[in-house]
Design a protein around this motif. Structure first.
Motif, PDB file in Angstrom:
ATOM      1  N   SER A  35       0.806  -1.223   0.000  1.00  0.00           N
ATOM      2  CA  SER A  35       0.000   0.000   0.000  1.00  0.00           C
ATOM      3  C   SER A  35       0.839   1.274   0.000  1.00  0.00           C
ATOM      4  CB  SER A  35      -0.934   0.012   1.220  1.00  0.00           C
ATOM      5  OG  SER A  35      -0.190  -0.078   2.425  1.00  0.00           O
ATOM      6  N   SER A  37       3.756   4.003  -1.589  1.00  0.00           N
ATOM      7  CA  SER A  37       3.935   4.559  -2.932  1.00  0.00           C
ATOM      8  C   SER A  37       4.731   3.606  -3.816  1.00  0.00           C
ATOM      9  CB  SER A  37       4.646   5.916  -2.846  1.00  0.00           C
ATOM     10  OG  SER A  37       3.871   6.853  -2.144  1.00  0.00           O
ATOM     11  N   LYS A  40       2.567   0.507  -4.673  1.00  0.00           N
ATOM     12  CA  LYS A  40       1.553   0.802  -5.695  1.00  0.00           C
ATOM     13  C   LYS A  40       2.193   0.956  -7.068  1.00  0.00           C
ATOM     14  CE  LYS A  40      -1.818   2.922  -2.571  1.00  0.00           C
ATOM     15  NZ  LYS A  40      -2.533   4.163  -2.186  1.00  0.00           N
ATOM     16  N   ASP A  43       2.924  -2.483  -8.455  1.00  0.00           N
ATOM     17  CA  ASP A  43       1.688  -3.106  -8.951  1.00  0.00           C
ATOM     18  C   ASP A  43       1.238  -2.467 -10.260  1.00  0.00           C
ATOM     19  OD1 ASP A  43       1.666  -4.825  -6.787  1.00  0.00           O
ATOM     20  OD2 ASP A  43       0.248  -3.617  -5.619  1.00  0.00           O
ATOM     21  N   TYR A  44       1.424  -1.161 -10.390  1.00  0.00           N
ATOM     22  CA  TYR A  44       1.076  -0.469 -11.636  1.00  0.00           C
ATOM     23  C   TYR A  44       1.971  -0.955 -12.774  1.00  0.00           C
ATOM     24  CZ  TYR A  44       0.440   3.361 -14.978  1.00  0.00           C
ATOM     25  OH  TYR A  44       0.191   4.091 -16.113  1.00  0.00           O
ATOM     26  N   SER A 210       4.037   8.478   3.884  1.00  0.00           N
ATOM     27  CA  SER A 210       3.389   7.329   3.254  1.00  0.00           C
ATOM     28  C   SER A 210       3.982   6.011   3.735  1.00  0.00           C
ATOM     29  CB  SER A 210       3.492   7.420   1.727  1.00  0.00           C
ATOM     30  OG  SER A 210       4.840   7.385   1.309  1.00  0.00           O
ATOM     31  N   SER A 214       1.770   3.366   5.902  1.00  0.00           N
ATOM     32  CA  SER A 214       1.512   2.061   5.277  1.00  0.00           C
ATOM     33  C   SER A 214       2.157   0.915   6.053  1.00  0.00           C
ATOM     34  CB  SER A 214       2.002   2.056   3.826  1.00  0.00           C
ATOM     35  OG  SER A 214       3.402   2.249   3.751  1.00  0.00           O
ATOM     36  N   THR A 261       5.621   4.317 -15.509  1.00  0.00           N
ATOM     37  CA  THR A 261       5.604   4.019 -14.070  1.00  0.00           C
ATOM     38  C   THR A 261       6.268   5.144 -13.283  1.00  0.00           C
ATOM     39  OG1 THR A 261       5.607   1.626 -14.456  1.00  0.00           O
ATOM     40  CG2 THR A 261       6.344   2.389 -12.287  1.00  0.00           C
ATOM     41  N   TYR A 264       3.773   7.883 -13.156  1.00  0.00           N
ATOM     42  CA  TYR A 264       2.709   7.481 -12.206  1.00  0.00           C
ATOM     43  C   TYR A 264       3.177   7.702 -10.770  1.00  0.00           C
ATOM     44  CZ  TYR A 264      -0.232   4.279  -9.464  1.00  0.00           C
ATOM     45  OH  TYR A 264      -1.057   3.735  -8.509  1.00  0.00           O
ATOM     46  N   ASN A 268       1.781  10.614  -8.079  1.00  0.00           N
ATOM     47  CA  ASN A 268       1.027  10.168  -6.907  1.00  0.00           C
ATOM     48  C   ASN A 268       1.757  10.283  -5.581  1.00  0.00           C
ATOM     49  OD1 ASN A 268      -1.697   8.857  -7.834  1.00  0.00           O
ATOM     50  ND2 ASN A 268      -0.196   8.190  -9.331  1.00  0.00           N
ATOM     51  N   GLU A 272       0.114  10.724  -1.952  1.00  0.00           N
ATOM     52  CA  GLU A 272       0.216   9.608  -1.007  1.00  0.00           C
ATOM     53  C   GLU A 272       0.731  10.104   0.343  1.00  0.00           C
ATOM     54  OE1 GLU A 272      -0.615   6.441  -1.343  1.00  0.00           O
ATOM     55  OE2 GLU A 272      -1.144   6.446  -3.452  1.00  0.00           O
TER      56      GLU A 272
END
Length: 332
Positions: A35, A37, A40, A43-44, A210, A214, A261, A264, A268, A272
Motif C-alpha cells: 500500500s 507509494s 503501488k 503493482d502499476y 506514506s 503504510s 511508471t 505514475y 502520486n 500519497e
C-alpha cells in the motif's frame, strides 16, 4: 518454444506439436508495504507490462521483504535471483558507488520540483549509467518526498535528538546527518523497524509519511515532526543481463512501461504522503508538529555541515554540480 512429451501406456513417447511461447518471468522485490507509494508503483508496473505485452511478460511482485531483506536484495539482483528492485540511494555506497549517497545529504533540496531537476536531468542519467559496471541496469529515479522524524518524545529542536537511538538505512551520509544532531544511528532492516520501535530497542526513525502510515509505524510512535530534513527516493533498476537480453519488441514495451511508471509514481507520491499524514492525524495515536520556516532554519544550521564533511566521500564536483543545477550560489 518448448515441446511437450505425451506418454501413453503401451506406446513409446512421442513429441507433440510445440506449445505457445512461455512467458518471460520478472520478479520485482521490495521491502515496503504493497500500500506504500513504491508498492503501488510496482503493482502499476505489473499491470501495464502484462497488458501491453499480452502476458508475454509476467511480473511477480513480492512486497514486505518476502524474498529478500534490505542487505540481501542487491546481491540477489546481481545474481539474477530477482529481475527488478527499487532500493534507496544509500544502498549503493557499499558497492563502491558512493556518488549515490549525495541524495542522503540533509536539506539538499527544498521541494520535489528542485529534486527532479537533478534526478531526472543529466546528473541523474549520468549516475544511472554508473550502475552498468555492477551488472545493473539503472532505469529511473523515483522521487518519494522527504523524511520526517518520529519518536516517543517531542522533537522540536536539534537538541531534542540527543541520545536517541534512531533507525537508519545503511548509509554513511545518513549516519553522519543523524550524528550531527546528537542522535545514535542504528542500522536496521526495514522489515524489523516496527518490532524495534515496539520493543524499545530503537527510540525513533525517519521516513516519508506514506511509508510511516503504510507500515503502521505511527501505531508505535507518539510524536511525529514534519521536518523535511532528508530527500527520499528510489532507483528503479534491473539485472543488466536480463534487461539487455529482452527481445527488441518486448524491450521497447518495457522501456515505455518504465517511463510511465515513473510518471505514475511522481504524480502520486505527494498525494500519497499528504493522504497518509491526514490518516495519521485522524488516528489520534501520534501528535504531529510541523516546523516553521524559522525552526527549520535552525535545523539546517546544525545539519548542513554534513555537506562539507562528506564532500570527499561523495565527490566535491558532484555536490557543486547539484548546487549549480538547483540554483544555489552559496551554501545554505
Amino acid at each position: 518454444m518448448s515441446a511437450l512429451l505425451v506418454l501413453s501406456a503401451g506406446t513409446q513417447a512421442q513429441q507433440a506439436a510445440p506449445t505457445a511461447q512461455q512467458p518471460i518471468i520478472l520478479k520485482f522485490s521490495h521491502v515496503v508495504a504493497a500500500s506504500s507509494s513504491k508498492g503501488k508503483a510496482a503493482d502499476y508496473f505489473k499491470k501495464i507490462v502484462e497488458e501491453r505485452t499480452q502476458n508475454r511478460v509476467k511480473v511477480e511482485v513480492y512486497p514486505n521483504g518476502q524474498l529478500y531483506k534490505d542487505k540481501e536484495e542487491l546481491e540477489a539482483l546481481q545474481l539474477g535471483s530477482v529481475q527488478m528492485l527499487a532500493p534507496t540511494f544509500g544502498k549503493f555506497g557499499p558497492m563502491g558507488l558512493r556518488e549515490f549517497e549525495v541524495f542522503d545529504l540533509p536539506y539538499l533540496f527544498d521541494d520535489l520540483p528542485q529534486a527532479r531537476k537533478v534526478t531526472q536531468g543529466p546528473i541523474g542519467r549520468a549516475l544511472l549509467k554508473k550502475l552498468d559496471a555492477k551488472g545493473l541496469a539503472g532505469l529511473a529515479m523515483l522521487d518519494d518526498g522527504f523524511m520526517q522524524w518520529t519518536a516517543n518524545k517531542p522533537i522540536l529542536v536539534p537538541a531534542d535528538m540527543k541520545g536517541l537511538k534512531i533507525r537508519i538505512q545503511s548509509s554513511k551520509v545518513i549516519d553522519a546527518r543523524v550524528r550531527a544532531v546528537g542522535a545514535l544511528p542504528q542500522v536496521m532492516s526495514f522489515t524489523e523497524v516496527y518490532q524495534g520501535l515496539q520493543s524499545g530497542s530503537i527510540d525513533g526513525q525517519e521516513n516519508p509519511a506514506s511509508v510511516i502510515f503504510s507500515s503502521r509505524l505511527n501505531e508505535v510512535q507518539k510524536y511525529m515532526t514534519i521536518s523535511d530534513h532528508g530527500y527520499h527516493g528510489y532507483v528503479l533498476l534491473s539485472n543488466k543481463k536480463f534487461w539487455d537480453g529482452l527481445p527488441p519488441d518486448i524491450r521497447t514495451i518495457m522501456d515505455g512501461a518504465v517511463k510511465d511508471t515513473t510518471a505514475y509514481f511522481d504524480t502520486n507520491s505527494q498525494k500519497e504522503n499528504d493522504d497518509a499524514l491526514e490518516e495519521i492525524r485522524k488516528s489520534g495515536k501520534t501528535r504531529i508538529t510541523t516546523l516553521t520556516p524559522a525552526e527549520k532554519q535552525e535545523w539546517k544550521k546544525v545539519m548542513f555541515k554534513v555537506h562539507a564533511e562528506m564532500a570527499d566521500r561523495i565527490g566535491k564536483d558532484l555536490i557543486r554540480s547539484i548546487y549549480k543545477e538547483i540554483g544555489y550560489t552559496t551554501t545554505k
